[in-house]
Design an enzyme around this catalytic site. Structure first.
Site, PDB file in Angstrom:
ATOM      1  N   GLY A  13       0.842  -1.207   0.000  1.00 51.51           N
ATOM      2  CA  GLY A  13       0.000   0.000   0.000  1.00 51.51           C
ATOM      3  C   GLY A  13       0.868   1.244   0.000  1.00 51.51           C
ATOM      4  O   GLY A  13       0.502   2.294   0.540  1.00 51.51           O
ATOM      5  N   GLY A  16      -0.102   4.974  -0.826  1.00 54.73           N
ATOM      6  CA  GLY A  16      -1.077   5.710  -0.012  1.00 54.73           C
ATOM      7  C   GLY A  16      -0.397   6.801   0.785  1.00 54.73           C
ATOM      8  O   GLY A  16       0.810   7.045   0.637  1.00 54.73           O
ATOM      9  N   ASP A  39       1.947  -2.095  -4.590  1.00 57.87           N
ATOM     10  CA  ASP A  39       0.692  -1.344  -4.535  1.00 57.87           C
ATOM     11  C   ASP A  39      -0.111  -1.698  -5.785  1.00 57.87           C
ATOM     12  O   ASP A  39       0.449  -2.090  -6.809  1.00 57.87           O
ATOM     13  CB  ASP A  39       0.977   0.172  -4.511  1.00 57.87           C
ATOM     14  CG  ASP A  39      -0.215   0.972  -3.990  1.00 57.87           C
ATOM     15  OD1 ASP A  39      -0.098   1.557  -2.900  1.00 57.87           O
ATOM     16  OD2 ASP A  39      -1.273   1.001  -4.670  1.00 57.87           O
ATOM     17  N   ILE A  59      -2.110  -7.751  -3.003  1.00 57.67           N
ATOM     18  CA  ILE A  59      -1.682  -8.596  -1.882  1.00 57.67           C
ATOM     19  C   ILE A  59      -2.487  -9.898  -1.820  1.00 57.67           C
ATOM     20  O   ILE A  59      -2.173 -10.794  -1.052  1.00 57.67           O
ATOM     21  CB  ILE A  59      -1.779  -7.854  -0.528  1.00 57.67           C
ATOM     22  CG1 ILE A  59      -3.177  -7.262  -0.309  1.00 57.67           C
ATOM     23  CG2 ILE A  59      -0.714  -6.770  -0.430  1.00 57.67           C
ATOM     24  CD1 ILE A  59      -3.391  -6.702   1.081  1.00 57.67           C
ATOM     25  N   TYR A 158     -14.276  -2.442   8.498  1.00 67.09           N
ATOM     26  CA  TYR A 158     -12.847  -2.070   8.627  1.00 67.09           C
ATOM     27  C   TYR A 158     -12.362  -2.257  10.075  1.00 67.09           C
ATOM     28  O   TYR A 158     -11.311  -2.847  10.327  1.00 67.09           O
ATOM     29  CB  TYR A 158     -12.715  -0.613   8.171  1.00 67.09           C
ATOM     30  CG  TYR A 158     -11.403   0.069   8.428  1.00 67.09           C
ATOM     31  CD1 TYR A 158     -10.265  -0.249   7.687  1.00 67.09           C
ATOM     32  CD2 TYR A 158     -11.308   1.086   9.389  1.00 67.09           C
ATOM     33  CE1 TYR A 158      -9.073   0.428   7.907  1.00 67.09           C
ATOM     34  CE2 TYR A 158     -10.124   1.759   9.604  1.00 67.09           C
ATOM     35  CZ  TYR A 158      -9.003   1.425   8.863  1.00 67.09           C
ATOM     36  OH  TYR A 158      -7.828   2.098   9.081  1.00 67.09           O
ATOM     37  N   LYS A 162      -9.574  -4.889  11.292  1.00 67.78           N
ATOM     38  CA  LYS A 162      -8.337  -4.465  11.954  1.00 67.78           C
ATOM     39  C   LYS A 162      -8.189  -5.182  13.304  1.00 67.78           C
ATOM     40  O   LYS A 162      -7.107  -5.644  13.659  1.00 67.78           O
ATOM     41  CB  LYS A 162      -8.322  -2.945  12.154  1.00 67.78           C
ATOM     42  CG  LYS A 162      -8.068  -2.154  10.874  1.00 67.78           C
ATOM     43  CD  LYS A 162      -6.622  -2.272  10.432  1.00 67.78           C
ATOM     44  CE  LYS A 162      -6.288  -1.404   9.239  1.00 67.78           C
ATOM     45  NZ  LYS A 162      -4.946  -1.640   8.698  1.00 67.78           N
TER      46      LYS A 162
END
Ligand code: AKB
Length: 346
Positions: A13, A16, A39, A59, A158, A162
Site C-alpha cells: 500500500g 497511499g 501497490d 496482496i 474495517y 483491523k
C-alpha cells in the site's frame, strides 16, 4: 549462481498517504536496507528514486507474493495496504478479503521469511481507532481516554477487520501451531499501532471517515467551499502525519523485550469538527465551511472514542508525539499546505 538475495523491507500500500512519508523517512536512515514497494497502482514517479523496486500488484495474489519471497530477503514488512472505513462499508465482503486475507497472506510470507533467514521478521501493522465501538454519545462524552482493551465493539467492517488482524498478528508471534510437538517461535515479530485520524499536509486521504479534517484544510487552501459530513460537535483523536510515520519506525526499532503488548494505542490531539474549522478559518480567513452530516459516516465517528490512552506506548517504547494541535497547524499543516497550492497556482 549466487544464493545471496538483496536484503529489503517490503511496504504494501506504498502509494497511499502513509507510504510516501514512510519511504522518504526510511530512505534517509543510514542503516536502510533496500526498499521494495507493492501497490495496486504504480508508484508516483517522484517517489521512484527512493525505492529499489516498485511492483504493481495485489496482496491477494499469492503467486506474486511467493515470487517476491524467493527474490528478496525481507527483514521487515510494513503492511499499509487496506480498504478504509467508509469504502469498506460499500463493499464489506471485498474489504474483508483485502483487509483480512491480504494480511494473512503477508503474515504467511513473514513466517516463511523468518524460517528461511533463521531470524525474526518484523511485521509492522497500522491498526486504527476504528477497532473501538462506543455504545452511545453519552458514554463517548463521559469516559476517560480509552485503553487498549476497552470498548472493543467496532461497528464497521474495517474496524472488525483491523481488530481481528491484531489478534492474528499476536497469534503468529506467540502461539502459532500450538499443537506441534516441538513448537519453536514462528519468527514473526508483529507490532501494531492504533492510529487516530492522520492528517497529512501533502496528500488528501480517500475512503476514510476521519477524512473531513484533512479535506477541510486542503479545501480552504484551494479557496474551495467545504461541506463537512459530520456535526460540528463531533470529536475524535488526530495526529499529524510526520508523527504517524515516526511512530511506525520507532516501534519497529524498539527492543522486543521492551514490548508488553502486540498493539498500542497512539494519539496526539483531540478536536471537534468545529475546532478544526476554527483553526482553518484563522489560517485561511476566507474559508467557507458548512455542515451537511451524512447519517452513515456520522454514525461511524460517533462510535469512535473522543480520545485514546496511549500511556502503554509511552512507557514501553518512549512514544511521544512531536506535534500537538498548535504545532501541527502552525508549523506543519498550514505552511506546507499553503505552499503546496501556491506552487500549483504559480
Ligand atoms: C478511516 O477513517 O477509516 C481511517 C482510520 C481512522 O483508520 N483514517
Amino acid at each position: 549462481m549466487s544464493m545471496s538475495r538483496q536484503r529489503v523491507v517490503l511496504i504494501t500500500g506504498a502509494n497511499g498517504e502513509v507510504g510516501h512519508g514512510l519511504i522518504h523517512t526510511l530512505r534517509q536512515r543510514p542503516d536502510c536496507p533496500g526498499i521494495v514497494v507493492l501497490d495496486l497502482r504504480s508508484l508516483d514517479p517522484e517517489m521512484m528514486p527512493y525505492v529499489d523496486s516498485s511492483i504493481v500488484g495485489d496482496i491477494l495474489n499469492e503467486e506474486l507474493l511467493d515470487n517476491l519471497s524467493s527474490e528478496y530477503e525481507i527483514e521487515a514488512i510494513y503492511h499499509l495496504a487496506a480498504l478504509l472505513s467508509t469504502h469498506s462499508e460499500f463493499r464489506p465482503e471485498v474489504a474483508h478479503r483485502v483487509n483480512v486475507r491480504g494480511t494473512l497472506n503477508l503474515l504467511t510470507m513473514a513466517l516463511e521469511q523468518a524460517q528461511f533467514r533463521g531470524e525474526p521478521v518484523k511485521f509492522i501493522f497500522p491498526s486504527s481507532v476504528a477497532v473501538f465501538g462506543m455504545p452511545d454519545l453519552s458514554v463517548k462524552a463521559s469516559v476517560a481516554p480509552v485503553k487498549e482493551d476497552e470498548h472493543l465493539n467496532p461497528i464497521t467492517m474495517y474496524g472488525v477487520n483491523k481488530l481481528y488482524c491484531e489478534h492474528l498478528g499476536r497469534y503468529y508471534t506467540h502461539h502459532y501451531r500450538q499443537l506441534a510437538a516441538n513448537r519453536t517461535p514462528s519468527g514473526v515479530d508483529f507490532r501494531g499501532v492504533r492510529f487516530p485520524g492522520l492528517i497529512s499536509a501533502t496528500t488528501v486521504p480517500s475512503g476514510g471517515t476521519s477524512d473531513y479534517a484533512p479535506e477541510m484544510i486542503h479545501a480552504a487552501a484551494k479557496y474551495e467551499p467545504y461541506a463537512c459530513f459530520v456535526r460540528p460537535d463531533t470529536t475524535m483523536p488526530f495526529m499529524a502525519m510526520p508523527d504517524g510515520i515516526r511512530a511506525l519506525i520507532e516501534l519497529a526499532r524498539a527492543p522486543r523485550e521492551a514490548l508488553t503488548r502486540s498493539v498500542y494505542n497512539l494519539t496526539s490531539f483531540s478536536l471537534s469538527a468545529e475546532q478544526v474549522a476554527a483553526r482553518v478559518k484563522t489560517a485561511f480567513p476566507g474559508a467557507e465551511i458548512t455542515y451537511e452530516p451524512s447519517a452513515g459516516r456520522q454514525n461511524i465517528v460517533d462510535s469512535w472514542p473522543a480520545d485514546m490512552d496511549d500511556s502503554a506506548a509511552r512507557a514501553d517504547w518512549g512514544w511521544q508525539p512531536e506535534y500537538d494541535a498548535d504545532k501541527a497547524f502552525n508549523e506543519y499543516l498550514v505552511p506546507t499546505i499553503r505552499a503546496k497550492y501556491r506552487r500549483r497556482e504559480a
